[in-house]
Design a protein around this motif. Sequence first.
Motif, PDB file in Angstrom:
ATOM      1  N   LEU B  64       4.525 -23.553   5.967  1.00 54.80           N
ATOM      2  CA  LEU B  64       3.315 -24.374   5.944  1.00 54.80           C
ATOM      3  C   LEU B  64       2.263 -23.865   6.919  1.00 54.80           C
ATOM      4  O   LEU B  64       1.069 -24.030   6.705  1.00 54.80           O
ATOM      5  N   THR B  65       2.710 -23.278   8.021  1.00 56.63           N
ATOM      6  CA  THR B  65       1.749 -22.893   9.063  1.00 56.63           C
ATOM      7  C   THR B  65       1.341 -21.435   8.965  1.00 56.63           C
ATOM      8  O   THR B  65       0.450 -21.007   9.679  1.00 56.63           O
ATOM      9  N   THR B  66       2.030 -20.659   8.137  1.00 59.01           N
ATOM     10  CA  THR B  66       1.665 -19.243   8.020  1.00 59.01           C
ATOM     11  C   THR B  66       1.814 -18.841   6.564  1.00 59.01           C
ATOM     12  O   THR B  66       2.111 -19.631   5.700  1.00 59.01           O
ATOM     13  N   GLY B  67       1.641 -17.565   6.335  1.00 60.64           N
ATOM     14  CA  GLY B  67       2.054 -16.933   5.080  1.00 60.64           C
ATOM     15  C   GLY B  67       1.285 -17.366   3.868  1.00 60.64           C
ATOM     16  O   GLY B  67       0.232 -18.014   3.942  1.00 60.64           O
ATOM     17  N   GLY B  68       1.815 -17.001   2.745  1.00 64.13           N
ATOM     18  CA  GLY B  68       1.133 -17.223   1.483  1.00 64.13           C
ATOM     19  C   GLY B  68      -0.003 -16.226   1.336  1.00 64.13           C
ATOM     20  O   GLY B  68      -0.246 -15.397   2.206  1.00 64.13           O
ATOM     21  N   GLY B  69      -0.695 -16.341   0.216  1.00 67.58           N
ATOM     22  CA  GLY B  69      -1.892 -15.524   0.027  1.00 67.58           C
ATOM     23  C   GLY B  69      -1.642 -14.042  -0.150  1.00 67.58           C
ATOM     24  O   GLY B  69      -2.560 -13.246  -0.008  1.00 67.58           O
ATOM     25  N   GLU B  70      -0.380 -13.659  -0.445  1.00 63.29           N
ATOM     26  CA  GLU B  70      -0.135 -12.245  -0.749  1.00 63.29           C
ATOM     27  C   GLU B  70      -0.801 -11.882  -2.071  1.00 63.29           C
ATOM     28  O   GLU B  70      -0.827 -12.686  -2.997  1.00 63.29           O
ATOM     29  N   ASP B  71      -1.277 -10.648  -2.166  1.00 62.39           N
ATOM     30  CA  ASP B  71      -1.804 -10.145  -3.430  1.00 62.39           C
ATOM     31  C   ASP B  71      -0.713  -9.295  -4.093  1.00 62.39           C
ATOM     32  O   ASP B  71      -0.563  -8.113  -3.800  1.00 62.39           O
ATOM     33  N   TRP B  72       0.047  -9.931  -4.991  1.00 66.74           N
ATOM     34  CA  TRP B  72       1.196  -9.255  -5.604  1.00 66.74           C
ATOM     35  C   TRP B  72       0.785  -8.316  -6.730  1.00 66.74           C
ATOM     36  O   TRP B  72       1.646  -7.661  -7.321  1.00 66.74           O
ATOM     37  N   SER B  73      -0.521  -8.265  -7.024  1.00 67.89           N
ATOM     38  CA  SER B  73      -0.959  -7.374  -8.100  1.00 67.89           C
ATOM     39  C   SER B  73      -1.270  -5.967  -7.585  1.00 67.89           C
ATOM     40  O   SER B  73      -1.572  -5.072  -8.364  1.00 67.89           O
ATOM     41  N   GLN B  74      -1.186  -5.764  -6.279  1.00 73.06           N
ATOM     42  CA  GLN B  74      -1.401  -4.432  -5.714  1.00 73.06           C
ATOM     43  C   GLN B  74      -0.246  -3.500  -6.114  1.00 73.06           C
ATOM     44  O   GLN B  74       0.813  -3.962  -6.512  1.00 73.06           O
ATOM     45  N   PRO B  75      -0.439  -2.177  -5.966  1.00 70.35           N
ATOM     46  CA  PRO B  75       0.708  -1.273  -6.118  1.00 70.35           C
ATOM     47  C   PRO B  75       1.844  -1.712  -5.192  1.00 70.35           C
ATOM     48  O   PRO B  75       1.593  -2.257  -4.107  1.00 70.35           O
ATOM     49  N   TRP B  76       3.090  -1.471  -5.626  1.00 73.34           N
ATOM     50  CA  TRP B  76       4.234  -2.057  -4.930  1.00 73.34           C
ATOM     51  C   TRP B  76       4.280  -1.703  -3.449  1.00 73.34           C
ATOM     52  O   TRP B  76       4.663  -2.534  -2.623  1.00 73.34           O
ATOM     53  N   GLU B  77       3.896  -0.466  -3.098  1.00 68.03           N
ATOM     54  CA  GLU B  77       4.005  -0.101  -1.679  1.00 68.03           C
ATOM     55  C   GLU B  77       3.042  -0.916  -0.811  1.00 68.03           C
ATOM     56  O   GLU B  77       3.414  -1.375   0.275  1.00 68.03           O
ATOM     57  N   GLN B  78       1.819  -1.094  -1.309  1.00 66.74           N
ATOM     58  CA  GLN B  78       0.867  -1.906  -0.537  1.00 66.74           C
ATOM     59  C   GLN B  78       1.322  -3.369  -0.475  1.00 66.74           C
ATOM     60  O   GLN B  78       1.224  -4.013   0.575  1.00 66.74           O
ATOM     61  N   ALA B  79       1.762  -3.891  -1.617  1.00 62.01           N
ATOM     62  CA  ALA B  79       2.175  -5.306  -1.649  1.00 62.01           C
ATOM     63  C   ALA B  79       3.370  -5.541  -0.717  1.00 62.01           C
ATOM     64  O   ALA B  79       3.408  -6.517   0.035  1.00 62.01           O
ATOM     65  N   LEU B  80       4.320  -4.606  -0.758  1.00 61.30           N
ATOM     66  CA  LEU B  80       5.516  -4.769   0.078  1.00 61.30           C
ATOM     67  C   LEU B  80       5.147  -4.638   1.558  1.00 61.30           C
ATOM     68  O   LEU B  80       5.651  -5.371   2.412  1.00 61.30           O
TER      69      LEU B  80
END
Lengths: 202, 202
Positions: B64-80
């Motif tokens: 709840l206090t952090t995280g979320g908002g990842e862009d999972w549509s990026q190439p896998w290396e950037q997303a990871l």
Amino acid sequence: MGRPRTPLLDRRRIGAAALRLADEKGTLSIPALAKALGVAPSALYHHVSGRDEIISLMRQELALTTGGGEDWSQPWEQALESWARSYLSTFAAHPGAVPLLATAPLTEPFMHAMYEKVAELLLTAGFAESEIMPLITALESFILGSALDLVAPPVMLSDVARETAPHLSAVLDRTATGQSRAAYAFDLGLRALLTGFRDLLT
Amino acid sequence: MGRPRTPLLDRRRIGAAALRLADEKGTLSIPALAKALGVAPSALYHHVSGRDEIISLMRQELALTTGGGEDWSQPWEQALESWARSYLSTFAAHPGAVPLLATAPLTEPFMHAMYEKVAELLLTAGFAESEIMPLITALESFILGSALDLVAPPVMLSDVARETAPHLSAVLDRTATGQSRAAYAFDLGLRALLTGFRDLLT
């Protein structure tokens, strides 16, 4: 290496008791350690100057009961892998002590002697001087995290709903469980790290 | 997700207090948590079934206090990489909770939803189903260990004697100190791991 007026046995008893306490409680306090040893906290201070020295004695106990015997004349990848594996088994035997041991400064000559071997290995392999400590640190972080994972439950992800997590469910269907879960993750991660390290040499 | 008769605020207060306690003490006990919340242990058991559920509330508080908002549509290396960095900053803010959070089973649907994203990312990238959980686990072990390293002293190796440890001394002369030490080790290790992962695809 220390205070010669103190018999080795006492310092070894302190280190061993501190390891046991950290294993059980995941933490270390002078009053709890004194209680475990059946002495007053003030008596403990006759033998150690404080928390950092106790952590040092814990490291000494680990070094005495495990490790050593690395063959540093092997090719760097084999030598580093064998060091990593012996490091992992040492820490996996004392997971509760991992956070303490990972965050206290390394002042002990016997620890310096170990890092000297690793530094020589990686210098000889051709790694840049400025990258060697960061590489060792990265490998150690992986090892310490893996030691915690080795004591985690055989199945970490449970009750996954296939409708809402189809990809995860498909992956879990093909994932090893049991003790081999953490061991396989360590093997695969170690291989990946070493591959990445090798890539820095080219 | 839980017991609707319990107001969210209470469960959030329990999770937040447990995180604070783990940060301070490096451990968690029901009596200590009850004391921190100013209630009797029996009152705590009206809200949670036990230790695993408290750890679950700690995870929920972190989510709840952090995280979320990842862009999972990026190439896998950037997303990871971006997932790994956000994971690191979450855990580095709560190093005392790392061992607890790393070793308790992941039963929470919101955690499953996160792993579903990572599993989909790596399946789409072409990783073997049987390797995906081990790769995620290896990356997490590296992140958890690195979170402990980020709270370690800026200089971990001190009082190294040049005569007995010449290679280590030469390496330390060229090693960054200060906050950048741990950050650089994480960057280099993450890059090495991703290189090694990429190698598994070929």
